[in-house]
Design an enzyme around this catalytic site. Structure first.
Site, PDB file in Angstrom:
ATOM      1  N   HIS A 176      16.054 -29.312  -0.910  1.00 31.78           N
ATOM      2  CA  HIS A 176      15.200 -29.692   0.215  1.00 31.78           C
ATOM      3  C   HIS A 176      15.608 -31.072   0.741  1.00 31.78           C
ATOM      4  O   HIS A 176      15.737 -31.274   1.962  1.00 31.78           O
ATOM      5  CB  HIS A 176      13.741 -29.703  -0.248  1.00 31.78           C
ATOM      6  N   GLU A 177      15.823 -32.022  -0.179  1.00 29.26           N
ATOM      7  CA  GLU A 177      16.186 -33.375   0.245  1.00 29.26           C
ATOM      8  C   GLU A 177      17.578 -33.417   0.861  1.00 29.26           C
ATOM      9  O   GLU A 177      17.820 -34.156   1.816  1.00 29.26           O
ATOM     10  CB  GLU A 177      16.086 -34.344  -0.938  1.00 29.26           C
ATOM     11  N   HIS A 180      17.530 -32.604   4.487  1.00 30.64           N
ATOM     12  CA  HIS A 180      17.207 -33.753   5.342  1.00 30.64           C
ATOM     13  C   HIS A 180      18.449 -34.613   5.590  1.00 30.64           C
ATOM     14  O   HIS A 180      18.624 -35.171   6.689  1.00 30.64           O
ATOM     15  CB  HIS A 180      16.120 -34.603   4.697  1.00 30.64           C
ATOM     16  N   GLU A 263       9.712 -30.328   7.768  1.00 26.94           N
ATOM     17  CA  GLU A 263       9.500 -29.966   6.363  1.00 26.94           C
ATOM     18  C   GLU A 263       9.637 -28.454   6.167  1.00 26.94           C
ATOM     19  O   GLU A 263      10.194 -28.000   5.166  1.00 26.94           O
ATOM     20  CB  GLU A 263       8.126 -30.442   5.898  1.00 26.94           C
TER      21      GLU A 263
END
Length: 650
Positions: A176-177, A180, A263
C-alpha cells in the site's frame, strides 16, 4: 492506471491543492478580519458592547488590507520554511518528527529483520531504491511513506504493526505504501505538508497566544481594579482561539479533499502487487479489532495525518474532515466476503521467516525461476524490456517473486556485508575491481593508500565472493546496500566517492559497469549536481542527449557495427526524429550530464525514450545482463522506477 497517467494525475492534484489553498486563505482572511474588528471595536467602546452597525464601521478597507497582508505573509513564509526543511532531509525529517528511529540494516531483532526483508523485496520488485525503515514506538497499527522522490523516501512502521501483523499482512501494508511512492502520492503529500504548514501555523500561533493571554488575564485581574482589562485580554484569547480553530479546520478540510480517494487506489494496488487481498484486508481488520486502532500519539501526528496507512487521529464531531475512508468500506472493497466482524486474533507468532534476505512465499504465483537459475546465464527474451515498461508503477506477484529469488541467490556473506556500515563500502569497491589481474593489482594498491584500514580489510575479505558474483545479481546487491550507504556522514560519503574515482581511473578508462555503479550511487546519495528545475523539457530539445544515450546502449550488448546500426534503427522507430549513427564509440563520460538533462523531460515525453531504449536492447531477441542493468539504472535516474526484467525458467 499506468505509471505516467498516475504521475500526471498527481500533478493535477497539485493544481487542485493550490485552488483549495487559495480558498482557505480567503476564508481565513475573512474570519481574521471579523475577529480583529470585533476586538478593536470592543477595546475602543467605553460601554464594551459590539453591535452590527459599529462592527460594519470597523471593517474598513485599511483593516482588510492589513489583515490580508498579514495572513498571506504568514501562510507563505510558513510554507516556504517548511518546504526548505523537508527538502533538506526528505522523508527522514517526517519520520524523526514523529519520534521514529531508523531500524539498523544489520539488526538482529527477528521482527525488525522481517519488516526490513518485506521492504527490500517490494523495493527491488518495483524498481525503486530500498528505502530506510523507521520504527515508531506506537501501540497502534499504522505505517507511512514520506519523501519527495525515491532517493529520499523512507518507510515508517509502528511497533504495534510489527507486533500484531504477520508477514503476509505486513506485505499488504508495505505494498500500500509503495503504491503511494510509485503513483506520485508521496510527493503530493509532502507538498501538502509544506502548503498547509502556514495555514496550521495560524492555529498554532493562536493557541500559544491564548495560553499566554490566559496567564496575563489572571495578572490583570489581580492588579487592575477596572475589570475591562481582564475582559479585553479574555476577548483577545477567544479571538485567537477562533482564528486558530479556523486555520486547523481549513487545513484538515484540504487534507480530506485531497487524500481519501487515493487510499482506495493504494489498497487496490496492494492487492494487485501481491495478488493477495487477505494480506491488506486482515491488516485492516486487525486495526478494527485493536483497542488502540491505528491511532498515533506523537505530538506532531496531526500535521502528518494524511500520510498514514490508517486514520491516525481521533475524529471530531464529523467524518467530513477524515483523511481516510471508513475502515469498514476499505475492508469490503478488498474482501467483499468479509462478515463485518472485527474479531481477528491480535497475536502474530513469528512464522520462521528470519531469512538471509527475504524468504517466505508469494501468494498467488509460483511460476518463477528458482535460485539455481542464477547459477547460469540468465535468459531475458526480446519482449522483457517492454513488459517491464508496461509494469512500471504496477509490479505484480511475478516481480515480487523474482525479487525474492534474486535476494536468496545472493551469498549470505554478501547480504550481511551489505547491511554493515564498514563492509558496505567495501562491497562497492569490490564491485569495481577488474577481472584483469594486473589492473586489479593497481586498484588494490591505490585503495590501500586511500581507503580506511578497516574498510580495506573488508575489501580483501569479500573481493573473492564479489568477483565470482553473476552479473545479473550485481544490481540487487547494490540496491540492498543503499540504506547502509545513506547513513554515511558527509565526510565519509565524500571520501567514499573519492575512493571510487581512484578505482575507476586505475586503468585510465571507464567501462560501462563502472559508469553505471558510480552514477547510480552519486544520484541516490546526493553526491553530485543535478540539472535542477521543473520537468518541462521537450524531447525535440534534447536530440543530442537522446542520441548519445542510445548510442551507448546499442554498444552495450555488441560491438559489431552492423548490429549496432540495427539496434539504433529499431530504437529510431519510437522517436519523433532521426538518429545520427556514428561509427566511433561515444564518450561515456558525457553520458552522465546527458541523462541528467533528460531527467527534466516532461513526464509524457519520457515513454518515448524508454521505448526507444527497450527496442535498442531487444533487437537481437535476447537481452544480456549488462544491457538490462544499464537500462534499469538509467530509467531510475530518469525517475521512472523499472521493475526487474523477468527471467524465463529453463
Amino acid at each position: 492506471m499506468d505509471f505516467f497517467t498516475a504521475q500526471d494525475n498527481a500533478r493535477r492534484k497539485t493544481g487542485q491543492l493550490v485552488v483549495l489553498l487559495v480558498a482557505a486563505v480567503i476564508a481565513l482572511i475573512a474570519v481574521t478580519t471579523v475577529v480583529v474588528a470585533i476586538v478593536v471595536r470592543f477595546m475602543g467602546d467605553d460601554r464594551g458592547s459590539v453591535t452590527a452597525n459599529n462592527l460594519l464601521a470597523a471593517l474598513s478597507p485599511e483593516l482588510v488590507a492589513v489583515v490580508a497582508l498579514g495572513v498571506v505573509a504568514l501562510v507563505g513564509l510558513g510554507g516556504l520554511f517548511k518546504r526548505s526543511q523537508l527538502r533538506r532531509g526528505g522523508g527522514k525529517v517526517v519520520a524523526e518528527a514523529l519520534g521514529g528511529r531508523e531500524i539498523s540494516p544489520s539488526t538482529e531483532n527477528a521482527n525488525e529483520r522481517r519488516i526490513l526483508n518485506v521492504v527490500e523485496e517490494m523495493a527491488i520488485a518495483s524498481g525503486t531504491p530500498v528505502p530506510p525503515v523507521y520504527l515508531l514506538q506506537e501501540a497502534g497499527i499504522n505505517a507511512f511513506a514520506a519523501g519527495y522522490d525515491t532517493s529520499d523516501a523512507v518507510i515508517g512502521i509502528t511497533q504495534g504493526a510489527i507486533d500484531h501483523l504477520n508477514r503476509e499482512e505486513l506485505q499488504g501494508v508495505v505494498a500500500h505504501e509503495f503504491s503511494h511512492i510509485l503513483h506520485g502520492d508521496m510527493r503530493l503529500n509532502m507538498r501538502l505538508i509544506s502548503v498547509l504548514h502556514g495555514v496550521l501555523l495560524i492555529g498554532l500561533l493562536g493557541y500559544i497566544l491564548l495560553r499566554s493571554t490566559a496567564t496575563r488575564g489572571r495578572a490583570v485581574r489581580r492588579n487592575n481594579s477596572n475589570g475591562k482589562g481582564a475582559v479585553v485580554v479574555l476577548a483577545l484569547g477567544v479571538a485567537l482561539a477562533v482564528i486558530g480553530y479556523a486555520g486547523t479546520f481549513f487545513g484538515n478540510w484540504i487534507k480530506a479533499a485531497v487524500s481519501r480517494q487515493r487510499e482506495y487506489l493504494a489498497d487496490a494496488s496492494a492487492v494487485q502487487y501481491t495478488r493477495n487481498p487477505n494480506g491488506i484486508g486482515q491488516a485492516l481488520i486487525k486495526i478494527g479489532s485493536l483497542t488502540q486502532g491505528a491511532r498515533i500519539e506523537a505530538s506532531q501526528a496531526s500535521e502528518y495525518s494524511h500520510l498514514f496507512f490508517g486514520q491516525g487521529m481521533k475524529l471530531g464531531f464529523t467524518r467530513l474532515l477524515a483523511t481516510h475512508p471508513p475502515i469498514r468500506q476499505r475492508i469490503k472493497r478488498v474482501m467483499p466476503s468479509w462478515n463485518g466482524e472485527f474479531n481477528a486474533p491480535l497475536s502474530a507468532p513469528f512464522d520462521g521467516d528470519m531469512e538471509k534476505a527475504g524468504g517466505g512465499s508469494v501468494v498467488g504465483f509460483a511460476d518463477t525461476p528458482s535460485a539455481h537459475a542464477y547459477s547460469s546465464a540468465a535468459t531475458m527474451n526480446g519482449t522483457s524490456a517492454r513488459m517491464a515498461i508496461a509494469s512500471m508503477g504496477q509490479p505484480g506477484p511475478r516481480h515480487l517473486a523474482q525479487a525474492r529469488t534474486m535476494l536468496n541467490a545472493l551469498p549470505t556473506r554478501l547480504v550481511d556485508a551489505a547491511h554493515d556500515p564498514y563492509a558496505v563500502r567495501a562491497l562497492m569497491y569490490a564491485l569495481l575491481l577488474s577481472q584483469n589481474i594486473e589492473v586489479r593489482k593497481q586498484q588494490l594498491a591505490s585503495l590501500q593508500q586511500t581507503a580506511l584500514p578497516d574498510v580495506y580489510r573488508e575489501v580483501m575479505n569479500h573481493a573473492g565472493d564479489v568477483l565470482m558474483l553473476r552479473d545479473q545479481l550485481r544490481l540487487p546487491l547494490m540496491e540492498l546496500a543503499l540504506p547502509a550507504l545513506k547513513n554515511l556522514s558527509v565526510g565519509q560519503a565524500t571520501h567514499f566517492r573519492h575512493c571510487m574515482v581512484e578505482l575507476i581511473n586505475a586503468d585510465s578508462q571507464v567501462n560501462l559497469f563502472e559508469w553505471t555503479l558510480y552514477h547510480w550511487l552519486v544520484h541516490h546519495l546526493g553526491l553530485g549536481k543535478k540539472d535542477s528545475g521543473p520537468a518541462v523539457r521537450k524531447l525535440s530539445d534534447l536530440q543530442q542527449e537522446c542520441q548519445l544515450l542510445l548510442n551507448v546502449l546499442a554498444r552495450a550488448g555488441q560491438s559489431d557495427p552492423d548490429k549496432v546500426n540495427a539496434a539504433l534503427d529499431a530504437a529510431e522507430k519510437e522517436l519523433p526524429f532521426a538518429l545520427n549513427v556514428k561509427r566511433e564509440a561515444p564518450d561515456i563520460k558525457a553520458l552522465g550530464p546527458a541523462v541528467s538533462r533528460l531527467g527534466r523531460l516532461r513526464p509524457q515525453q519520457k515513454p518515448a525514450v524508454l521505448q526507444a531504449m527497450a527496442r535498442c536492447i531487444e533487437h537481437s531477441g535476447q537481452i544480456k545482463p549488462a544491457e538490462a542493468e544499464l537500462f534499469r539504472v538509467i530509467a531510475d535516474m530518469l525517475e521512472c522506477p523499472m521493475p526487474p526484467l523477468l527471467i524465463e525458467s529453463d
